[in-house]
Design an enzyme around this catalytic site. Structure first.
Site, PDB file in Angstrom:
ATOM      1  N   SER A 196       3.455  -1.946  -7.631  1.00  0.00           N
ATOM      2  CA  SER A 196       1.657  -2.296  -7.256  1.00  0.00           C
ATOM      3  C   SER A 196       0.659  -1.002  -8.671  1.00  0.00           C
ATOM      4  CB  SER A 196       0.985  -1.484  -6.001  1.00  0.00           C
ATOM      5  OG  SER A 196       1.372  -0.331  -5.951  1.00  0.00           O
ATOM      6  N   ASP A 237       2.310  -6.135  -8.058  1.00  0.00           N
ATOM      7  CA  ASP A 237       1.907  -6.479  -6.180  1.00  0.00           C
ATOM      8  C   ASP A 237       0.455  -6.151  -7.270  1.00  0.00           C
ATOM      9  OD1 ASP A 237       1.211  -6.575  -3.665  1.00  0.00           O
ATOM     10  OD2 ASP A 237       2.000  -4.610  -2.974  1.00  0.00           O
ATOM     11  N   HIS A 238      -0.429  -6.462  -6.181  1.00  0.00           N
ATOM     12  CA  HIS A 238      -1.963  -6.193  -6.314  1.00  0.00           C
ATOM     13  C   HIS A 238      -2.797  -5.790  -7.579  1.00  0.00           C
ATOM     14  CE1 HIS A 238      -2.930  -7.767  -1.924  1.00  0.00           C
ATOM     15  NE2 HIS A 238      -1.449  -6.934  -1.106  1.00  0.00           N
ATOM     16  N   ASP A 277      -4.748 -10.981  -7.667  1.00  0.00           N
ATOM     17  CA  ASP A 277      -5.571 -10.188  -6.132  1.00  0.00           C
ATOM     18  C   ASP A 277      -7.144 -10.201  -6.241  1.00  0.00           C
ATOM     19  OD1 ASP A 277      -6.490  -9.591  -3.774  1.00  0.00           O
ATOM     20  OD2 ASP A 277      -5.949  -7.983  -3.666  1.00  0.00           O
ATOM     21  N   GLU A 290      -4.511 -14.539  -4.282  1.00  0.00           N
ATOM     22  CA  GLU A 290      -4.824 -13.931  -2.880  1.00  0.00           C
ATOM     23  C   GLU A 290      -6.906 -14.594  -2.746  1.00  0.00           C
ATOM     24  OE1 GLU A 290      -5.477 -10.137   0.540  1.00  0.00           O
ATOM     25  OE2 GLU A 290      -4.285 -10.277  -1.898  1.00  0.00           O
ATOM     26  N   GLU A 328      -5.415  -1.476   0.534  1.00  0.00           N
ATOM     27  CA  GLU A 328      -4.051  -1.917  -0.167  1.00  0.00           C
ATOM     28  C   GLU A 328      -3.981  -0.946  -1.789  1.00  0.00           C
ATOM     29  OE1 GLU A 328       0.652  -2.906  -1.449  1.00  0.00           O
ATOM     30  OE2 GLU A 328      -0.647  -2.831   0.299  1.00  0.00           O
ATOM     31  N   HIS A 386      -3.153  -4.813   6.103  1.00  0.00           N
ATOM     32  CA  HIS A 386      -2.661  -3.772   5.867  1.00  0.00           C
ATOM     33  C   HIS A 386      -2.531  -2.815   6.501  1.00  0.00           C
ATOM     34  CE1 HIS A 386      -3.321  -6.083   1.570  1.00  0.00           C
ATOM     35  NE2 HIS A 386      -2.221  -6.126   1.551  1.00  0.00           N
ATOM     36  N   GLY A 413       2.013  -7.173   6.806  1.00  0.00           N
ATOM     37  CA  GLY A 413       3.440  -7.341   7.896  1.00  0.00           C
ATOM     38  C   GLY A 413       3.812  -6.510   9.183  1.00  0.00           C
ATOM     39  N   ASP A 450       6.183  -2.335   2.410  1.00  0.00           N
ATOM     40  CA  ASP A 450       5.714  -1.397   1.669  1.00  0.00           C
ATOM     41  C   ASP A 450       5.369   0.134   2.726  1.00  0.00           C
ATOM     42  OD1 ASP A 450       4.912   0.918  -0.067  1.00  0.00           O
ATOM     43  OD2 ASP A 450       2.990   0.073  -0.685  1.00  0.00           O
ATOM     44  N   THR A 451       4.524  -0.065   3.775  1.00  0.00           N
ATOM     45  CA  THR A 451       4.459   0.660   5.000  1.00  0.00           C
ATOM     46  C   THR A 451       6.166   1.002   5.270  1.00  0.00           C
ATOM     47  OG1 THR A 451       2.604  -0.048   4.516  1.00  0.00           O
ATOM     48  CG2 THR A 451       3.356   1.512   6.137  1.00  0.00           C
TER      49      THR A 451
END
Length: 340
Positions: free
Chosen positions: A53, A95-96, A131, A161, A169, A212, A251, A273-274
């Protein structure tokens, strides 16, 4: 195996879609978390995706300069060397990336890969994410068109996205409300702007209630059946069946049935990630609490080098995160499905 070539990455995604499974996309922020992700994929006999990210890239760039491009390039180059020792195919992804960070992150990385391709080499990354969920759909897709063309020239897949994912995020946040659902009209407008592959391949992060962060099962109302409606709506207008390669964001806390429904409806990539952050940190916390007198020089004592040596607790962290990656491959049915 080396990092996946563009051809291998395309094959990975095609196999996932045809086989109704998805690849865990694991966020990494260090060589340690990269090793943990690669180990998890190897132990699961699953190909996979590793992603960085903007915040992760800034962290990798070091707190002196906090340069995102430097951090992302450094870890990607390291991954290209390291991945050769693992018996699975790994794709590298960013990522984003919101609009205000495009010029400091994705655009320079795309340009770097484009130069590599012109020189007869493979791109550094296999896919990048734009994003634009904080922008109007029109502005989002206009920027996506430009990025998709640049990605196509570099043999890179673009992830877009088009509507918001709830929660926060890396500084991009959206309220958790009824707006977190992509409509068929949104999907049709996306195809009108980006095509159905003829302008370059893209992954679609559609919203079906995703959030998220950390949530217990039942606290987030997911509607993965919505993905079928999007596919069917576009197929009815353009004549191409199952047109989208979907990405599942936010997710954490999803039920097994929600994940399976998403897989049946075209999800080929699920961001994680989390959960892996916690799996990495939890063994470290356990070690520190159990070895308090060893990791600290308490009451004038000298502590124990063997307990505060970063390799001691780092190995535990790697094992914990690797186990969570393996679990993710099992949940997403990619375990045992590596390209032979």
């Amino acid at each position: 195996m080396p990092i996946a070539t563009p051809e291998v990455y395309n094959e990975m995604l095609d196999r996932a879609k045809a086989g109704k499974f998805a690849y865990p996309a694991i966020n990494v922020t260090s060589s340690q978390t990269l090793n943990a992700a690669l180990r998890g994929f190897a132990e699961a006999e699953s190909d996979g995706i590793v992603q960085i990210s903007t915040g992760g890239a800034e962290f990798l760039g070091g707190q002196y300069s906090k340069d995102m491009v430097t951090g992302a390039v450094a870890l990607a180059e390291y991954a290209h060397i390291l991945a050769e020792k693992y018996p699975v195919n790994i794709a590298l992804h960013t990522d984003h990336c919101p609009k205000d960070k495009l010029d400091g992150y994705v655009r320079p990385l795309l340009a770097l890969s484009e130069e590599r391709v012109k020189a007869g080499r493979n791109p550094l990354f296999q896919s990048h994410m734009w994003d634009g969920s904080a922008e109007t759909l029109a502005d989002n897709l206009q920027i996506a068109q430009e990025l998709l063309e640049q990605a196509r020239r570099a043999n890179i897949i673009l992830e877009v996205e088009i509507t918001p994912t709830g929660g926060e995020e890396d500084g991009v946040s959206h309220e958790i409300n009824d707006e977190l659902y992509t409509t068929v009209d949104d999907a049709i407008r996306t195809v009108e702007a980006l095509g159905l592959g003829e302008k370059g391949r893209y992954l679609l992060a559609a919203s079906f209630g995703n959030v998220h962060g950390v949530y217990k099962p039942g606290n987030v109302v997911l509607r993965p059946e919505l993905l079928k409606e999007l596919n069917d709506g576009v197929a009815a207008k353009f004549g191409k069946q199952s047109p989208f390669d979907f990405v599942f964001h936010g997710g954490s806390g999803s039920t097994e049935q929600e994940i399976l429904t998403a897989l049946e409806n075209g999800v080929v990539k699920m961001n994680i990630d989390t959960d892996t952050q916690y799996a990495f940190t939890r063994p470290v916390a356990d070690h520190m609490f159990k070895n308090y007198d060893g990791v600290l020089k308490v009451d004038g004592e000298v502590g124990s080098k063997k307990t505060y040596d970063p390799r001691t607790w780092g190995k535990l962290a790697e094992a914990g995160m690797a186990a969570r990656v393996l679990e993710a491959t099992q949940n997403l049915r990619s375990a045992g499905n590596k390209i032979k």
